[in-house]
Scaffold this motif. Structure first.
Motif, PDB file in Angstrom:
ATOM      1  N   GLY A 132       0.801  -1.228   0.000  1.00  0.00           N
ATOM      2  CA  GLY A 132       0.000   0.000   0.000  1.00  0.00           C
ATOM      3  C   GLY A 132       0.829   1.271   0.000  1.00  0.00           C
ATOM      4  N   GLU A 133       2.140   1.137  -0.075  1.00  0.00           N
ATOM      5  CA  GLU A 133       3.011   2.311  -0.019  1.00  0.00           C
ATOM      6  C   GLU A 133       2.650   3.345  -1.082  1.00  0.00           C
ATOM      7  N   THR A 134       2.502   2.918  -2.328  1.00  0.00           N
ATOM      8  CA  THR A 134       2.237   3.869  -3.405  1.00  0.00           C
ATOM      9  C   THR A 134       0.942   4.631  -3.171  1.00  0.00           C
ATOM     10  N   ASP A 135      -0.133   3.939  -2.791  1.00  0.00           N
ATOM     11  CA  ASP A 135      -1.406   4.609  -2.556  1.00  0.00           C
ATOM     12  C   ASP A 135      -1.317   5.584  -1.394  1.00  0.00           C
ATOM     13  N   ASN A 180       5.558  -3.059  -5.306  1.00  0.00           N
ATOM     14  CA  ASN A 180       4.842  -2.135  -6.172  1.00  0.00           C
ATOM     15  C   ASN A 180       3.358  -2.154  -5.819  1.00  0.00           C
ATOM     16  N   ARG A 181       2.638  -1.254  -6.435  1.00  0.00           N
ATOM     17  CA  ARG A 181       1.202  -1.125  -6.172  1.00  0.00           C
ATOM     18  C   ARG A 181       0.440  -2.414  -6.483  1.00  0.00           C
ATOM     19  N   ASP A 182       0.870  -3.154  -7.504  1.00  0.00           N
ATOM     20  CA  ASP A 182       0.176  -4.381  -7.896  1.00  0.00           C
ATOM     21  C   ASP A 182       0.576  -5.597  -7.061  1.00  0.00           C
ATOM     22  N   GLY A 183       1.422  -5.402  -6.057  1.00  0.00           N
ATOM     23  CA  GLY A 183       1.821  -6.495  -5.190  1.00  0.00           C
ATOM     24  C   GLY A 183       3.091  -7.203  -5.612  1.00  0.00           C
ATOM     25  N   SER A 184       3.623  -6.855  -6.781  1.00  0.00           N
ATOM     26  CA  SER A 184       4.872  -7.464  -7.229  1.00  0.00           C
ATOM     27  C   SER A 184       6.053  -6.858  -6.491  1.00  0.00           C
ATOM     28  N   VAL A 185       7.123  -7.644  -6.350  1.00  0.00           N
ATOM     29  CA  VAL A 185       8.338  -7.134  -5.729  1.00  0.00           C
ATOM     30  C   VAL A 185       9.095  -6.286  -6.750  1.00  0.00           C
ATOM     31  N   VAL A 194      14.904   2.264  -7.861  1.00  0.00           N
ATOM     32  CA  VAL A 194      14.542   3.129  -8.993  1.00  0.00           C
ATOM     33  C   VAL A 194      13.124   2.830  -9.467  1.00  0.00           C
ATOM     34  N   GLU A 195      12.785   1.557  -9.523  1.00  0.00           N
ATOM     35  CA  GLU A 195      11.431   1.188  -9.950  1.00  0.00           C
ATOM     36  C   GLU A 195      10.388   1.750  -8.996  1.00  0.00           C
ATOM     37  N   ARG A 196      10.690   1.730  -7.683  1.00  0.00           N
ATOM     38  CA  ARG A 196       9.755   2.301  -6.722  1.00  0.00           C
ATOM     39  C   ARG A 196       9.643   3.810  -6.895  1.00  0.00           C
ATOM     40  N   ARG A 205      10.090   5.535  -9.622  1.00  0.00           N
ATOM     41  CA  ARG A 205       9.349   5.813 -10.861  1.00  0.00           C
ATOM     42  C   ARG A 205       7.857   5.609 -10.679  1.00  0.00           C
ATOM     43  N   GLU A 206       7.469   4.524  -9.993  1.00  0.00           N
ATOM     44  CA  GLU A 206       6.037   4.293  -9.813  1.00  0.00           C
ATOM     45  C   GLU A 206       5.408   5.393  -8.970  1.00  0.00           C
ATOM     46  N   VAL A 207       6.075   5.773  -7.888  1.00  0.00           N
ATOM     47  CA  VAL A 207       5.525   6.806  -7.012  1.00  0.00           C
ATOM     48  C   VAL A 207       5.506   8.164  -7.713  1.00  0.00           C
ATOM     49  N   THR A 208       6.539   8.448  -8.510  1.00  0.00           N
ATOM     50  CA  THR A 208       6.548   9.707  -9.269  1.00  0.00           C
ATOM     51  C   THR A 208       5.348   9.798 -10.202  1.00  0.00           C
ATOM     52  N   LYS A 209       5.060   8.711 -10.910  1.00  0.00           N
ATOM     53  CA  LYS A 209       3.903   8.690 -11.810  1.00  0.00           C
ATOM     54  C   LYS A 209       2.595   8.813 -11.040  1.00  0.00           C
ATOM     55  N   ALA A 210       2.509   8.154  -9.906  1.00  0.00           N
ATOM     56  CA  ALA A 210       1.287   8.221  -9.099  1.00  0.00           C
ATOM     57  C   ALA A 210       1.056   9.631  -8.584  1.00  0.00           C
ATOM     58  N   ILE A 211       2.124  10.301  -8.177  1.00  0.00           N
ATOM     59  CA  ILE A 211       1.980  11.684  -7.701  1.00  0.00           C
ATOM     60  C   ILE A 211       1.588  12.611  -8.842  1.00  0.00           C
TER      61      ILE A 211
END
Length: 257
Positions: free
Chosen positions: A207-210, A232-237, A242-244, A246-252
């Protein structure tokens, strides 16, 4: 002093090792390489831990000096925040000694740890000492009660600023240490009475990204990375920090357009 950016990466923390994930940076050199890649991905700051020769968390002035020097050379525009985390092995006085000797520009300090051997007035006096030496502290709090106490200290004592720069840790006391956006609500109720307080959050688990996206939508800053979550948001490791980022940057970006 550099302005504090919206996204901070916490790539390693005090506890996880390569046995938990092979991409966790342990050495200073690995941390610098990770920092540069995360900076290019959107993180403007790093929350940095250093390890000893056994890969254990350590509060070591010389190791931190080496990290800061290498960061200045490799990623000069990235804010570097060192930690004073005790991990059950360092006293409050040892934490204060690190800050007095290192004199970093930015440091995170846990209220519960630094105030464990002193009263509110002594804590405030130490904050004034940090102000004099040029260290900007970010106060870590784990629940609304700690946040209220911190605000009371700043209201009733002589402190460098009228409001503390604070990091809310979401879900620290939940079962399995898994965070949800609702964990931010108790802090928000207090923030409603102190809207000018600068704040950041970190969160655990998938739930970190959300959690971070909600904080950014409400005007907060965020801390992301393998210290708190590998998922990641979908539960994958995630492959790496860097991947984390990028995902959080896009979510923000999605919630703050």
């Amino acid at each position: 002093m550099k302005p504090f950016p919206q996204i901070m990466v916490a790539p390693n923390g005090a506890r996880r090792t390569k046995a938990d994930h092979p991409a966790i940076p342990v050495s200073i050199e690995e941390t610098v390489v990770t920092a540069r890649a995360c900076f290019e991905a959107g993180a403007g700051a790093i929350h940095a831990h250093v390890r000893d020769e056994t890969d254990a968390h350590v509060l070591d002035v010389e190791r931190y000096r080496s990290l800061l020097a290498q960061m200045q050379q490799s990623v000069p525009d990235m804010v570097v925040q060192i930690t004073t985390e005790a991990v059950g092995r360092y006293s409050a006085e040892e934490q204060r000694t690190l800050l007095r000797e290192l004199r970093p520009a930015f440091a995170s300090i846990a209220l519960a740890e630094l105030i464990s051997d002193c009263d509110d007035a002594a804590y405030a006096a130490f904050l004034m000492e940090l102000e004099t030496q040029g260290t900007h502290p970010q106060h870590i709090v784990y629940d609304a009660e700690q946040f209220s106490r911190l605000l009371t200290i700043f209201e009733e004592q002589t402190t460098p600023t009228p409001l503390p720069d604070t990091l809310f840790v979401l879900g620290r006391y939940t079962k399995g240490q898994v965070s949800t956006p609702a964990d931010l609500d108790p802090f928000l109720k207090i923030l409603a009475r102190h809207p000018e307080t600068p704040w950041t959050i970190c969160a655990f688990g998938p739930g970190e990204t959300d959690c971070l996206a909600r904080a950014a939508e409400l005007g907060g800053r965020v801390r992301v990375g393998f210290e708190n979550s590998l998922w990641n948001r979908d539960g994958s490791v995630a492959t790496d920090n860097v991947e984390r980022v990028r995902e959080v940057t896009k979510a923000i970006e999605a919630v703050t357009r």
